[in-house]
Design a protein around this motif. Structure first.
Motif, PDB file in Angstrom:
ATOM      1  N   LYS A 128       6.337  14.897 -33.653  1.00 53.12           N
ATOM      2  CA  LYS A 128       5.634  13.715 -34.146  1.00 53.12           C
ATOM      3  C   LYS A 128       5.491  13.679 -35.669  1.00 53.12           C
ATOM      4  N   LEU A 129       5.456  14.864 -36.321  1.00 51.75           N
ATOM      5  CA  LEU A 129       5.210  14.902 -37.759  1.00 51.75           C
ATOM      6  C   LEU A 129       6.448  15.292 -38.572  1.00 51.75           C
ATOM      7  N   GLY A 130       7.472  15.851 -37.917  1.00 53.65           N
ATOM      8  CA  GLY A 130       8.652  16.308 -38.635  1.00 53.65           C
ATOM      9  C   GLY A 130       8.821  17.811 -38.509  1.00 53.65           C
ATOM     10  N   ASP A 131      10.069  18.262 -38.604  1.00 58.92           N
ATOM     11  CA  ASP A 131      10.382  19.670 -38.338  1.00 58.92           C
ATOM     12  C   ASP A 131       9.628  20.641 -39.233  1.00 58.92           C
ATOM     13  N   GLU A 132       9.485  20.328 -40.523  1.00 62.30           N
ATOM     14  CA  GLU A 132       8.876  21.284 -41.457  1.00 62.30           C
ATOM     15  C   GLU A 132       7.357  21.350 -41.347  1.00 62.30           C
ATOM     16  N   MET A 133       6.750  20.424 -40.611  1.00 61.17           N
ATOM     17  CA  MET A 133       5.294  20.369 -40.562  1.00 61.17           C
ATOM     18  C   MET A 133       4.676  21.494 -39.741  1.00 61.17           C
ATOM     19  N   LEU A 134       5.419  22.060 -38.786  1.00 61.83           N
ATOM     20  CA  LEU A 134       4.871  23.188 -38.033  1.00 61.83           C
ATOM     21  C   LEU A 134       4.684  24.382 -38.958  1.00 61.83           C
ATOM     22  N   GLU A 135       5.673  24.670 -39.793  1.00 63.13           N
ATOM     23  CA  GLU A 135       5.543  25.778 -40.748  1.00 63.13           C
ATOM     24  C   GLU A 135       4.415  25.501 -41.738  1.00 63.13           C
ATOM     25  N   PHE A 136       4.274  24.243 -42.150  1.00 61.58           N
ATOM     26  CA  PHE A 136       3.197  23.875 -43.070  1.00 61.58           C
ATOM     27  C   PHE A 136       1.832  24.178 -42.453  1.00 61.58           C
TER      28      PHE A 136
ATOM     29  N   LEU B 293      -3.023  30.460 -42.760  1.00 65.37           N
ATOM     30  CA  LEU B 293      -3.068  31.735 -43.477  1.00 65.37           C
ATOM     31  C   LEU B 293      -3.873  31.657 -44.771  1.00 65.37           C
ATOM     32  N   THR B 294      -4.303  30.475 -45.154  1.00 64.29           N
ATOM     33  CA  THR B 294      -4.971  30.312 -46.438  1.00 64.29           C
ATOM     34  C   THR B 294      -6.431  30.747 -46.373  1.00 64.29           C
ATOM     35  N   CYS B 295      -7.015  30.869 -47.571  1.00 62.50           N
ATOM     36  CA  CYS B 295      -8.434  31.222 -47.681  1.00 62.50           C
ATOM     37  C   CYS B 295      -9.307  29.983 -47.792  1.00 62.50           C
ATOM     38  N   LEU B 296      -8.768  28.824 -47.472  1.00 58.50           N
ATOM     39  CA  LEU B 296      -9.507  27.569 -47.564  1.00 58.50           C
ATOM     40  C   LEU B 296     -10.735  27.597 -46.653  1.00 58.50           C
TER      41      LEU B 296
ATOM     42  N   ASP C 287      -5.012  10.845 -49.170  1.00 61.88           N
ATOM     43  CA  ASP C 287      -5.981  11.186 -48.133  1.00 61.88           C
ATOM     44  C   ASP C 287      -6.401  12.643 -48.309  1.00 61.88           C
ATOM     45  N   PRO C 288      -7.710  12.923 -48.366  1.00 61.88           N
ATOM     46  CA  PRO C 288      -8.175  14.307 -48.533  1.00 61.88           C
ATOM     47  C   PRO C 288      -7.634  15.260 -47.467  1.00 61.88           C
ATOM     48  N   ALA C 289      -7.416  14.753 -46.258  1.00 61.46           N
ATOM     49  CA  ALA C 289      -6.905  15.611 -45.185  1.00 61.46           C
ATOM     50  C   ALA C 289      -5.558  16.210 -45.542  1.00 61.46           C
ATOM     51  N   VAL C 290      -4.752  15.475 -46.326  1.00 60.02           N
ATOM     52  CA  VAL C 290      -3.442  15.956 -46.759  1.00 60.02           C
ATOM     53  C   VAL C 290      -3.555  16.725 -48.063  1.00 60.02           C
ATOM     54  N   ASP C 291      -4.267  16.160 -49.021  1.00 55.22           N
ATOM     55  CA  ASP C 291      -4.358  16.753 -50.363  1.00 55.22           C
ATOM     56  C   ASP C 291      -4.975  18.149 -50.329  1.00 55.22           C
ATOM     57  N   ILE C 292      -6.041  18.325 -49.561  1.00 60.18           N
ATOM     58  CA  ILE C 292      -6.728  19.621 -49.508  1.00 60.18           C
ATOM     59  C   ILE C 292      -5.811  20.707 -48.953  1.00 60.18           C
ATOM     60  N   LEU C 293      -5.101  20.375 -47.867  1.00 54.46           N
ATOM     61  CA  LEU C 293      -4.203  21.376 -47.277  1.00 54.46           C
ATOM     62  C   LEU C 293      -3.001  21.658 -48.175  1.00 54.46           C
ATOM     63  N   GLN C 294      -2.475  20.608 -48.826  1.00 55.26           N
ATOM     64  CA  GLN C 294      -1.339  20.814 -49.727  1.00 55.26           C
ATOM     65  C   GLN C 294      -1.702  21.804 -50.829  1.00 55.26           C
ATOM     66  N   LYS C 295      -2.885  21.660 -51.412  1.00 54.74           N
ATOM     67  CA  LYS C 295      -3.315  22.548 -52.491  1.00 54.74           C
ATOM     68  C   LYS C 295      -3.536  23.967 -51.968  1.00 54.74           C
ATOM     69  N   ALA C 296      -4.105  24.090 -50.764  1.00 54.61           N
ATOM     70  CA  ALA C 296      -4.356  25.413 -50.192  1.00 54.61           C
ATOM     71  C   ALA C 296      -3.045  26.139 -49.895  1.00 54.61           C
TER      72      ALA C 296
END
Length: 261
Positions: free
Chosen positions: A68-76, A82-85, A112-121
């Motif tokens: 539903k989100l794309g192949d690379e999104m599972l690894e993301f 694994l982050t310290c977020l 969207d904060p839901a995306v931005d926060i995880l991208q930075k982490a």
């Protein structure tokens, strides 16, 4: 799917367990205020819902992410775990909830904060693992190479392939003191294991000589007229200095984890 501001999910702390929390959120049509690991001590006045790990539910959610989100999104998402977020589990749930609505376009939805926060982490995780590929210092103990690190994120899964391919015929251990785990490698076999405490023996004469030579090399190549502590801290953050053999440290005494192997 309504928010449940008075409900907390508690799971076993594993990635599969988190995927089961995602499954439960959709099955029960609720959005918990937080998701916490049972392995961590928690005190709360809010009701807690224990989410049991079910391999079938976890597999269904895992398969749905690339579909539903794309192949690379599972690894993301795996890297986000694994982050310290702080509250990373709830942030991952929010991200997946948005991703299931938007599909592959979610990766570009940085407003969207839901995306931005995880991208930075995840970026912070990647940067830290990259730095540690150069900052890790191995010492020889009884024929095995051992290093200690104190990262903010859980970096061992990202470091594993780099050091396995660099030292394929060696035996080594990288101890993550922050998270109580270690990457243990014997030729062509690697695993990450929990380690509550590890005590190394004092370095032998050969190891001490190598450390002295490495420190002398480090001190000698410096151009004294260009000594710039601020610049050095920018390229080699000070929080990593405690595990660098080129600085003066008193030896920590430890048992060879490979003895009898």
């Amino acid at each position: 799917m309504p928010d449940r501001p008075n409900l907390i999910y508690r799971y076993d702390g594993s990635f599969d367990g988190l995927l089961c929390c995602v499954f439960e959120s959709y099955a029960a049509k609720e959005m918990p205020m937080d998701i916490v690991s049972a392995a961590l001590p928690q005190t709360t006045l809010f009701p807690v819902k224990d989410i049991l790990s079910d391999p079938r539910k976890a597999k269904r959610v895992e398969q749905s992410i690339p579909e539903k989100l794309g192949d690379e999104m599972l690894e993301f998402v795996q890297h986000a775990f694994l982050t310290c977020l702080p509250q990373k589990e709830r942030h991952i749930l929010l991200f997946l909830r948005l991703g299931y609505r938007l599909g592959p376009a979610v990766r570009n939805h940085l407003s969207d904060p839901a995306v931005d926060i995880l991208q930075k982490a995840v970026r912070h995780l990647g940067n830290e693992s990259h730095l540690l590929k150069g900052f890790i210092r191995f010492s020889s103990f009884g024929g095995a190479m051992i290093a200690e690190i104190e990262p903010k994120n859980i970096v061992l899964p990202l470091l594993s392939w780099h050091f396995r391919s660099r030292y394929p015929e060696e035996r080594f251990l990288i101890l993550d003191k922050t998270h109580g785990m270690a990457l243990v490698y014997r030729p062509h076999t690697a695993r990450i294991v929990p380690v509550e405490e590890l005590t190394l023996p004092e370095p032998d004469e050969t190891e001490q000589t190598m450390r002295t030579l490495w420190k002398e090399y480090y001190d000698t190549i410096e151009i004294k007229g260009r000594h710039n502590p601020r610049c050095r801290m920018g390229h080699m953050p000070k929080r990593y200095w405690g595990n660098l053999t080129e600085f003066d440290h008193s030896p920590t005494g430890l048992q060879n984890p490979f003895s009898g192997a």
